[in-house]
Structures are given as structure tokens and as C-alpha cells.
Scaffold this active site. Structure first.
Site, mmCIF file in Angstrom:
data_model
loop_
_atom_site.group_PDB
_atom_site.id
_atom_site.type_symbol
_atom_site.label_atom_id
_atom_site.label_comp_id
_atom_site.label_asym_id
_atom_site.label_seq_id
_atom_site.Cartn_x
_atom_site.Cartn_y
_atom_site.Cartn_z
ATOM 1 N N VAL A 50 15.146 -4.107 7.241
ATOM 2 C CA VAL A 50 14.439 -5.070 6.703
ATOM 3 C C VAL A 50 13.385 -4.481 6.165
ATOM 4 C CG1 VAL A 50 13.560 -7.462 6.486
ATOM 5 C CG2 VAL A 50 15.675 -7.191 7.894
ATOM 6 N N GLY A 95 8.240 -2.581 7.609
ATOM 7 C CA GLY A 95 9.883 -2.648 7.810
ATOM 8 C C GLY A 95 10.355 -2.722 9.226
ATOM 9 N N LYS A 96 11.494 -2.891 9.490
ATOM 10 C CA LYS A 96 12.057 -3.051 10.846
ATOM 11 C C LYS A 96 13.569 -2.614 10.507
ATOM 12 C CE LYS A 96 10.354 -2.960 15.208
ATOM 13 N NZ LYS A 96 9.183 -2.768 15.448
ATOM 14 N N GLY A 97 14.173 -1.918 11.784
ATOM 15 C CA GLY A 97 15.456 -1.838 11.651
ATOM 16 C C GLY A 97 16.236 -2.027 13.284
ATOM 17 N N ASP A 136 11.760 2.868 18.699
ATOM 18 C CA ASP A 136 11.269 1.236 18.939
ATOM 19 C C ASP A 136 12.116 1.398 20.222
ATOM 20 O OD1 ASP A 136 9.629 -1.115 18.012
ATOM 21 O OD2 ASP A 136 11.679 -2.031 18.612
#
Ligand code: NAD
Length: 406
Positions: A50, A95-97, A136
């Protein structure tokens, strides 16, 4: 976070259209990832990336591997990154995944194939100028090395700046490992100055003994603070006279936990949060300070090393008690700041000394603290709301100047 966004937007008088723009992620990608498992069977995993907002620059944010990761969580975390990057004024969006998987049950080969397939699947929105992931939960330097290699193979040239948190030999930055803990130590120092307190008279309770809590405690110990308690997922150790933190960390390295450290009493992690102290550093996980224990917290100052350690209801109780909270999006932004330095160094092809990294980090953390503090005074609000006001205003002003493309 939605509440903090709304309160800050209201105080800023942000128009409803812009609020809607900033609430919504710019782009969301869900990908199916077929992976050949060691038993010869094909398994299809689900992955997400995202990009909450790329108006200030490429998106920045980690990739997590967990059985329960979902699109809502990734969406929320990506917005968090937008505000964090804007608070410290690094030219990134959020952003992040994530990939739904259980890395504990997977071999290294399976994890590598999964990571490479995920990278290939999100290739179109990835890149040093578009989106720069980082480690992460359950991902690490090795994962980033695979992402970097897969991306580089596709674009036919080594592109180290596509991810941060890489091993040093692949273009990682000196000082990155300690960066978040160092940021915690620096924001604590700045907050203490405002409260007229000195490290040597300050008792600190730290929750979490990992990258943020453990390193934060070591750096604070070095600065002369008295660390009276530190905890891990198994429980806490305490000594009212102050713990010898380097010895505690050596014990943890040897035995895998804090318990059994000689010269300290043992207590539960929950009880440790309520010990007499001046500073509390929650640096483990979210929702640790709640309406159930907020009233019993002694600290005058809370430095949020973890993301989201304080619930909204606890926030209100602590504010009433006059406790100063340095919010996560400021206190733990040292990590993303040095990630920015890593990206800069990769793009320059010139690598800084550890001293240069640390000095630059200190400048950014001190300036960001001062910027948030000034907002707090201007808007007569908590530091958390002030941090949101500052970051939302920074992103909103970019929209006003750029205009809306039609
Ligand atoms: P880590 O895995 O290195 O360490 C986590 C530590 O917390 C471990 O010592 C673990 O035993 C302990 N822990 C877990 N549950 C606990 C509990 N209930 N009570 C007490 N201790 C507990 O993780 P980390 O990188 O230090 O991250 C900690 C927090 O900081 C997370 O919220 C993370 O999202 C956030 N954060 C990390 C970074 C970074 O650069 N590492 C940057 C920003 C934010």
C-alpha cells in the site's frame, strides 16, 4: 490514528476535500504469489503493498511477514509512515507491505522464493524514485538483500537504493542498527531539558529489550540515566539502584532472556510499567498503556519507542495527569531518518562515517522535536496532536503548491 488525524485536521482548519485526499491511500496492490515449496507442492500466498501518499517523494515503509497480516493493517501502517516521514521532514511518503505467511514454518529457500516472487509482483510500483521498502516484523537484512537482487536482475543493473535496511556490504548505512534507539535517547534528552530535569537524577523504565528498547537503554545508560527496569516478552527485571545495562545485554545475548540476571529482582512486565520512575519508554509492542493501567503510571515523561503503545483512552487519562508523551511518530523516527541517509548514500555512491550519520541524525531529531514542541505551544495541545498537525500541514502544503492534477 484516525482520531489523531481528525483532531489535528480540525485544529488546522483543513478543508474537507483535502482531508479526504489525505485519508485515502494513493494506491493499493494485492498480489497472488505462487511458490514452489520444499515438498514439491505449489502454494499460493497473498501479498500487499500500500502506498498511502507519494506527494512528498517515494513511499517508504517496511514489509512484514505474518499469518494475520491483512489489508486494513497494512493500510493503517502506511498512513502512519506518511506522518512519520513528514514529522522529521525526510522527502518520502508512506508505504507498507505484507505477506500472509508463517515464516517460522518455512525454510530459508522457501522464504527466498516467496520474497523474490513478491518483489517481481510489485515491480511496477517499486523503485528508488517510487517506493523504497525496509524490514519490518519477521523480515531482516537478508530479506532486503533478496529484494534488492530481484529488482536489480529485472532492471539489469545493481540498484541498491530500492530498499533500505540492507547489509553494510550491499549499501547499508553505518548507524542504522542503533538509529531508532538513538532517536529515543535524543528525544528523551530534549524533553528532559523542557521539564528542567537532568539524566543523572532520572529513573527510567524500559519495556522491550530488542532493537529499540535494548539499544535505547544502552545509549541512555551511557548518558547517565538510571535504568531501574527493563523487560522482554518473558518478564521484567528491576533494581532501584539502577541496572548495569551493558551487563544486562550481555546476559540476554548469552541466555536469550533477561530473567536470571544477577543483582536484579524479577517481576511481570505489566508490574514494571507501574514502578516509580520519571521516564517510561514503551519500546516493545502496541496497546501496552491502556485505560486499565494509565492511572497507575508514575512517569512524568513517556517516550514512545514502539508504534502505538498508548491507547486513545490512556492518552486522555495521562494528559489529564499532566504526563508529557513524546509520540511514536517523533520518538521512533530515528530509524526512518537513517533509512533516508542510506537511500541518499546509495544514490550518491558515497558512504558516510558513523559519526556523520549520528551527527546528521541528531540534527534532524532535535529540529523535529523543536518543531513539534513549537506546534504544541501554538495550538495548546498534546505533543501527539502537535506532531500530527505538523506533518499534516507539511503534506497539505505540498498539495496546495502542486495543485491537483486533472
Ligand atoms: P525487536 O523484535 O527487536 O524487540 C522487541 C522486544 O520487545 C523484545 O525484547 C521482546 O522480547 C520484547 N517484547 C515483546 N512483547 C513484550 C511485552 N509484552 N512486554 C515486554 N517486552 C516485550 O523489535 P524492535 O525493532 O525493537 O521494535 C519494537 C517496537 O518498535 C515495535 O513496535 C516496532 O514497530 C517499533 N519500531 C521499530 C523500529 C526499528 O527501527 N526497529 C522503528 C520504528 C518503530
Amino acid at each position: 490514528m484516525a482520531r489523531n488525524f481528525n483532531v489535528a485536521a480540525e485544529k488546522l482548519g483543513l478543508d474537507e476535500g483535502l482531508r479526504e485526499v489525505l485519508r485515502r491511500p494513493d494506491r493499493e496492490l494485492t498480489v497472488a504469489l505462487p511458490v514452489l515449496m520444499d515438498d514439491g507442492k505449489l502454494k499460493v500466498f497473498t501479498g500487499y503493498r500500500v502506498q498511502h501518499n507519494f506527494s512528498r517523494g517515494p513511499c517508504k515503509g517496511g514489509i512484514r511477514y505474518a499469518p494475520d497480516v491483512n489489508l486494513d493493517e497494512v493500510r493503517a501502517l502506511s498512513a502512519w509512515m506518511t506522518w512519520k516521514c513528514a514529522v522529521v521532514d525526510v522527502p518520502f511518503g508512506g508505504g507498507k507491505g505484507g505477506i500472509i505467511c508463517d515464516p517460522r514454518t518455512m525454510s530459508l529457500g522457501e522464504l527466498e522464493r516467496l520474497t523474490r516472487r513478491y518483489t517481481a509482483a510489485i515491480m511496477d510500483i517499486l523503485g528508488p524514485d517510487r517506493d523504497v521498502p525496509a524490514p519490518d516484523v519477521n523480515t531482516n537484512e537478508q530479506t532486503m538483500a533478496w529484494v534488492m537482487d530481484t529488482y536489480s536482475m529485472h532492471v539489469r543493473r545493481t540498484t541498491t537504493a530500492v530498499v533500505t535496511g540492507k547489509p553494510l556490504v550491499l549499501g547499508g548505512s553505518r548507524g542504522r542498527r542503533e538509529a531508532t534507539g538513538r532517536g529515543v535517547m535524543l528525544t528523551c534528552r530534549e524533553a528532559l531539558k523542557k521539564l528542567g530535569m537532568r539524566p543523572e537524577n532520572t529513573r527510567v523504565v524500559v519495556q522491550g529489550a530488542g532493537n529499540v528498547g535494548g539499544i535505547g537503554a544502552e545509549l541512555m545508560h551511557r548518558e547517565g540515566y538510571k535504568i531501574v527496569s527493563i523487560s522482554d516478552m518473558y518478564g521484567a527485571i528491576a533494581n532501584e539502584k539502577g541496572l548495569d545495562i551493558p551487563a544486562v545485554m550481555a546476559h540476554q545475548k548469552k541466555t536469550g532472556r533477561l530473567a536470571g540476571f544477577p543483582g536484579a529482582r524479577e517481576l511481570t512486565g505489566e508490574a514494571a510499567l507501574e514502578l516509580p520512575c520519571e521516564v517510561l519508554v514503551p519500546a516493545a509492542t502496541e496497546n501496552q498503556i491502556t485505560s486499565k493501567n494509565a492511572d497507575r503510571i508514575h512517569a512524568r515523561l513517556i517516550i514512545e519507542g514502539a508504534n502505538g503503545p498508548t491507547t486513545d483512552s490512556a492518552d486522555a487519562i495521562l494528559e489529564k495527569k499532566g504526563v508529557m508523551i513524546v509520540p511514536d511518530i517523533l520518538a521512533n523516527a530515528g530509524g526512518v531518518t537513517v533509512s533516508y541517509f542510506e537511500w541518499v548514500q546509495d544514490r550518491m555512491g558515497y558512504f558516510w562515517t558513523e559519526q556523520r550519520v549520528n551527527t546528521s541524525l541528531e540534527q534532524i531529531m532535535v529540529k523535529s522535536f523543536d518543531d513539534v514542541y513549537a506546534m504544541m505551544q501554538k495550538y495548546k495541545c498534546s505533543m501527539r496532536i502537535a506532531a500530527y498537525i505538523l506533518s499534516i500541514d507539511r503534506v497539505a502544503s505540498v498539495y496546495r503548491l502542486r495543485g491537483v492534477f486533472a
